[in-house]
Design a protein around this motif. Structure first.
Motif, PDB file in Angstrom:
ATOM      1  N   THR A  44       0.928  -0.912   0.092  1.00  0.00           N
ATOM      2  CA  THR A  44       0.117  -0.267   0.027  1.00  0.00           C
ATOM      3  C   THR A  44       0.661   1.456  -0.105  1.00  0.00           C
ATOM      4  N   THR A  45       1.750   1.067   0.299  1.00  0.00           N
ATOM      5  CA  THR A  45       2.849   2.438   0.429  1.00  0.00           C
ATOM      6  C   THR A  45       3.436   2.638  -1.040  1.00  0.00           C
ATOM      7  N   PHE A  46       3.517   1.131  -1.601  1.00  0.00           N
ATOM      8  CA  PHE A  46       4.070   1.819  -3.273  1.00  0.00           C
ATOM      9  C   PHE A  46       3.230   1.684  -4.353  1.00  0.00           C
ATOM     10  N   GLU A  47       2.074   0.888  -4.358  1.00  0.00           N
ATOM     11  CA  GLU A  47       1.506   0.578  -5.093  1.00  0.00           C
ATOM     12  C   GLU A  47      -0.017   0.976  -4.858  1.00  0.00           C
ATOM     13  N   ASP A  48      -1.137   0.949  -6.198  1.00  0.00           N
ATOM     14  CA  ASP A  48      -2.248   1.333  -5.788  1.00  0.00           C
ATOM     15  C   ASP A  48      -2.536   0.574  -5.837  1.00  0.00           C
ATOM     16  N   LEU A  49      -3.786  -0.448  -4.511  1.00  0.00           N
ATOM     17  CA  LEU A  49      -4.626  -1.668  -4.936  1.00  0.00           C
ATOM     18  C   LEU A  49      -5.150  -1.884  -6.255  1.00  0.00           C
ATOM     19  N   SER A  50      -6.274  -2.929  -5.928  1.00  0.00           N
ATOM     20  CA  SER A  50      -7.803  -2.904  -7.254  1.00  0.00           C
ATOM     21  C   SER A  50      -8.244  -2.308  -6.217  1.00  0.00           C
ATOM     22  N   SER A  51      -9.508  -2.372  -6.750  1.00  0.00           N
ATOM     23  CA  SER A  51     -10.603  -2.111  -6.588  1.00  0.00           C
ATOM     24  C   SER A  51     -11.635  -2.989  -5.958  1.00  0.00           C
ATOM     25  N   GLU A  52     -11.225  -4.723  -6.096  1.00  0.00           N
ATOM     26  CA  GLU A  52     -11.531  -5.436  -5.202  1.00  0.00           C
ATOM     27  C   GLU A  52     -10.814  -4.612  -4.373  1.00  0.00           C
ATOM     28  N   SER A  53      -9.833  -4.893  -3.635  1.00  0.00           N
ATOM     29  CA  SER A  53      -9.215  -4.543  -2.740  1.00  0.00           C
ATOM     30  C   SER A  53     -10.238  -4.172  -1.486  1.00  0.00           C
TER      31      SER A  53
END
Length: 172
Positions: A44-53
């Motif tokens: 979560t610091t370095f990437e955007d998680l998918s909307s399903e997250s």
């Protein structure tokens, strides 16, 4: 992102280039997730998680998105108190607290060093300071000695993110 408790007030300092800063400026709120998962912390610091997250909820007047896998979280109203060219200083006011009864988590050097390495990595990606690279390696060495499998996976993932953002940097 760390929340600061000082003089009975909550606040945080956020890099203006982050998605977190964009969201605070646009929405005026933030959800602080409380997790003991080192891999999730790094991701979560370095990437955007998918909307399903995420789960979408309406809490009072707020339409929020919070992490589906995190049971403990706090919705805070966020007010920008000060800005610089690089950072915003944000005052936080808790609006809703969602906590589940969990057994206490002991202090864990491996997890703590993942957090420290992650903080240094966010700054290293911006400034490429060799002292920060040394600190990342130092904390990484401690994770590999003291951490469990999830902390070691998180550290390897952190190295992957740093290497991808700064070609020529070599962390392993």
């Amino acid at each position: 992102m760390g929340i600061i408790l000082k003089n009975n007030s909550l606040s945080m300092i956020v890099f203006r280039t982050s998605h977190t800063a964009e969201n605070i400026i646009r929405d005026g709120w933030i959800v602080a997730h409380i997790t003991h998962d080192p891999v999730l912390f790094v991701r979560t610091t370095f990437e955007d998680l998918s909307s399903e997250s995420y789960v979408e909820e309406k809490i009072g007047e707020y339409h929020i998105q919070r992490l589906r896998s995190v049971q403990n979280w706090i919705l805070c109203k966020a007010q920008i108190l000060n800005k610089t060219s690089e950072k915003i200083f944000v005052g936080l006011e808790p609006v809703h607290i969602a906590l589940t009864p969990e057994p206490p988590h002991p202090v864990h050097r491996g997890f703590n060093n993942v957090i420290e390495a992650t903080v240094h990595a966010t700054r290293y990606i911006l400034y490429q300071d060799t002292k920060l690279a040394e600190l990342i390696r130092h904390h990484g060495d401690l994770v590999m000695r003291c951490g469990g499998e999830s902390e070691k996976r998180a550290m390897k993932l952190l190295y992957t993110f740093v290497n991808s953002k700064n070609p020529g940097t070599f962390f392993e």
